[in-house]
Design a protein around this motif. Sequence first.
Motif, mmCIF file in Angstrom:
data_model
loop_
_atom_site.group_PDB
_atom_site.id
_atom_site.type_symbol
_atom_site.label_atom_id
_atom_site.label_comp_id
_atom_site.label_asym_id
_atom_site.label_seq_id
_atom_site.Cartn_x
_atom_site.Cartn_y
_atom_site.Cartn_z
ATOM 1 N N SER A 134 0.823 -1.208 0.000
ATOM 2 C CA SER A 134 0.000 0.000 0.000
ATOM 3 C C SER A 134 0.854 1.254 0.000
ATOM 4 C CB SER A 134 -0.937 0.003 1.211
ATOM 5 O OG SER A 134 -1.835 -1.081 1.162
ATOM 6 N N ARG A 135 1.955 1.240 0.750
ATOM 7 C CA ARG A 135 2.829 2.423 0.776
ATOM 8 C C ARG A 135 3.511 2.618 -0.577
ATOM 9 N NH1 ARG A 135 0.310 2.122 4.639
ATOM 10 N NH2 ARG A 135 -1.013 3.158 3.093
ATOM 11 N N ILE A 136 3.941 1.538 -1.203
ATOM 12 C CA ILE A 136 4.542 1.651 -2.539
ATOM 13 C C ILE A 136 3.526 2.212 -3.527
ATOM 14 C CG2 ILE A 136 5.517 0.359 -4.464
ATOM 15 C CD1 ILE A 136 6.723 -1.573 -2.447
ATOM 16 N N THR A 137 2.304 1.723 -3.442
ATOM 17 C CA THR A 137 1.248 2.219 -4.321
ATOM 18 C C THR A 137 1.002 3.705 -4.101
ATOM 19 O OG1 THR A 137 0.199 0.042 -4.270
ATOM 20 C CG2 THR A 137 -1.136 1.889 -5.034
ATOM 21 N N ASP A 138 0.968 4.124 -2.846
ATOM 22 C CA ASP A 138 0.753 5.542 -2.537
ATOM 23 C C ASP A 138 1.872 6.416 -3.098
ATOM 24 O OD1 ASP A 138 -1.555 4.884 -1.212
ATOM 25 O OD2 ASP A 138 -0.614 4.830 0.775
ATOM 26 N N VAL A 139 3.106 5.928 -3.008
ATOM 27 C CA VAL A 139 4.239 6.700 -3.516
ATOM 28 C C VAL A 139 4.136 6.878 -5.025
ATOM 29 C CG1 VAL A 139 6.744 6.672 -3.865
ATOM 30 C CG2 VAL A 139 5.796 6.091 -1.630
ATOM 31 N N VAL A 140 3.834 5.796 -5.744
ATOM 32 C CA VAL A 140 3.723 5.881 -7.205
ATOM 33 C C VAL A 140 2.572 6.805 -7.608
ATOM 34 C CG1 VAL A 140 3.314 4.570 -9.316
ATOM 35 C CG2 VAL A 140 4.749 3.603 -7.519
ATOM 36 N N MET A 141 1.447 6.711 -6.902
ATOM 37 C CA MET A 141 0.282 7.525 -7.249
ATOM 38 C C MET A 141 0.454 8.988 -6.867
ATOM 39 S SD MET A 141 -2.910 4.988 -6.308
ATOM 40 C CE MET A 141 -4.091 6.095 -7.082
ATOM 41 N N SER A 142 1.440 9.290 -6.029
ATOM 42 C CA SER A 142 1.649 10.675 -5.618
ATOM 43 C C SER A 142 2.302 11.520 -6.707
ATOM 44 C CB SER A 142 2.504 10.723 -4.345
ATOM 45 O OG SER A 142 3.818 10.246 -4.598
ATOM 46 N N PHE A 143 2.940 10.884 -7.688
ATOM 47 C CA PHE A 143 3.587 11.623 -8.765
ATOM 48 C C PHE A 143 2.557 12.046 -9.815
ATOM 49 C CE2 PHE A 143 7.109 9.050 -7.126
ATOM 50 C CZ PHE A 143 8.094 9.999 -6.989
ATOM 51 N N PRO A 144 2.679 13.241 -10.368
ATOM 52 C CA PRO A 144 1.839 13.608 -11.520
ATOM 53 C C PRO A 144 2.115 12.667 -12.686
ATOM 54 C CG PRO A 144 2.924 15.545 -10.582
ATOM 55 C CD PRO A 144 3.549 14.352 -9.934
ATOM 56 N N ILE A 145 1.062 12.095 -13.247
ATOM 57 C CA ILE A 145 1.229 11.017 -14.223
ATOM 58 C C ILE A 145 2.054 11.463 -15.417
ATOM 59 C CG2 ILE A 145 0.007 9.498 -15.815
ATOM 60 C CD1 ILE A 145 -2.297 9.428 -13.838
ATOM 61 N N LEU A 146 1.648 12.532 -16.060
ATOM 62 C CA LEU A 146 2.312 12.941 -17.297
ATOM 63 C C LEU A 146 3.754 13.358 -17.045
ATOM 64 C CD1 LEU A 146 2.010 13.315 -20.307
ATOM 65 C CD2 LEU A 146 1.138 15.620 -19.897
ATOM 66 N N LEU A 147 3.992 14.112 -15.982
ATOM 67 C CA LEU A 147 5.364 14.546 -15.683
ATOM 68 C C LEU A 147 6.257 13.357 -15.351
ATOM 69 C CD1 LEU A 147 4.751 17.776 -13.561
ATOM 70 C CD2 LEU A 147 5.403 17.602 -15.961
ATOM 71 N N PHE A 148 5.719 12.383 -14.631
ATOM 72 C CA PHE A 148 6.498 11.192 -14.297
ATOM 73 C C PHE A 148 6.845 10.419 -15.563
ATOM 74 C CE2 PHE A 148 6.628 7.172 -11.460
ATOM 75 C CZ PHE A 148 8.006 7.300 -11.354
ATOM 76 N N CYS A 149 5.882 10.285 -16.468
ATOM 77 C CA CYS A 149 6.138 9.585 -17.735
ATOM 78 C C CYS A 149 7.182 10.315 -18.564
ATOM 79 C CB CYS A 149 4.842 9.452 -18.529
ATOM 80 S SG CYS A 149 3.644 8.290 -17.833
ATOM 81 N N VAL A 150 7.084 11.649 -18.627
ATOM 82 C CA VAL A 150 8.067 12.426 -19.387
ATOM 83 C C VAL A 150 9.461 12.238 -18.812
ATOM 84 C CG1 VAL A 150 8.802 14.768 -19.969
ATOM 85 C CG2 VAL A 150 6.401 14.127 -20.203
ATOM 86 N N ALA A 151 9.560 12.252 -17.487
ATOM 87 C CA ALA A 151 10.869 12.082 -16.856
ATOM 88 C C ALA A 151 11.457 10.710 -17.154
ATOM 89 C CB ALA A 151 10.744 12.297 -15.344
#
Length: 301
Positions: A134-151
Amino acid sequence: MTAPIEVPGLETAPPRRPLRQAWRSLLRDIPALISIVALILLALAALLAPVLAPHDPLRTYAEGLTDQGAPVAPGGGFPLGTDPNGRDVLSRLLYGARVSLTIGVFANGLATLVGVAVGITAGYFGGRVDTVVSRITDVVMSFPILLFCVALITVTGPSQRNVVLVIALIYWTYLARIIRGMVLSLREREFVTATRTLGVSTVRILFRHILPHLVPAIIVYATLGVASSILIESSLSFLGVGVPVPEASWGQMIDDGRKYYEAAPWLLFAPGVCLIVTVLAFNLAGDWLRDLLDPTAPERR
């Protein structure tokens, strides 16, 4: 032979016919029917792109540019006109459909597999396993999707394979949360408790008794996830970090068209309509599947 005993007021339930029930439900939902037909046509167009495309999508044609070097308007040998590089727009749309569907299906399929596996593991075992997941999931979901993908694409480099992996890395979290919540409820049901009491193995319980109850939700969210994956791929290509040039991509075509929206509006209109229709069709089909597979829906009761 003894005749069957007839009990007054007791009627035999008609046999269930899932395909007939789905067909009747689809006929009552005209938007969903149109969406599914559109998706079938889109899949055929992508599959038959080498046959249907009137020109090579990567080739620059001398007659595809005017004497002033501007794109040619629709008509003649180019039904939807040409782009600023003198390439046929219709051919690029067809090959762009192949790219969008391939990335959407494979990225969402990989995300679905990871999400289901993680969700079942966290929900069934609970305790520390659930806390860590659950904590790993929360960390991944905390990033803005598009910006994370671009990075991530900037680091790994633009390619279809990397786009698929990056989208899957982001979107598994949503389905994992849904599956986890369902499994938390299912593991407390009487039939699961009974199987554990009988000494049935954990693997058999998960695959034989819990996973079948998750299939409707998996199908619905996997269908809706394809639309989201296509949107992310188009956004990355629009920003220049998705499908590499000169491969055809709807997002890349929209980026080219916005620079000529006054002089050559077809460059923006054609890929934009294709993207809107595709995403809308997947969403409407997913809504229909959700209503069809929902056991509490009035028509199923």
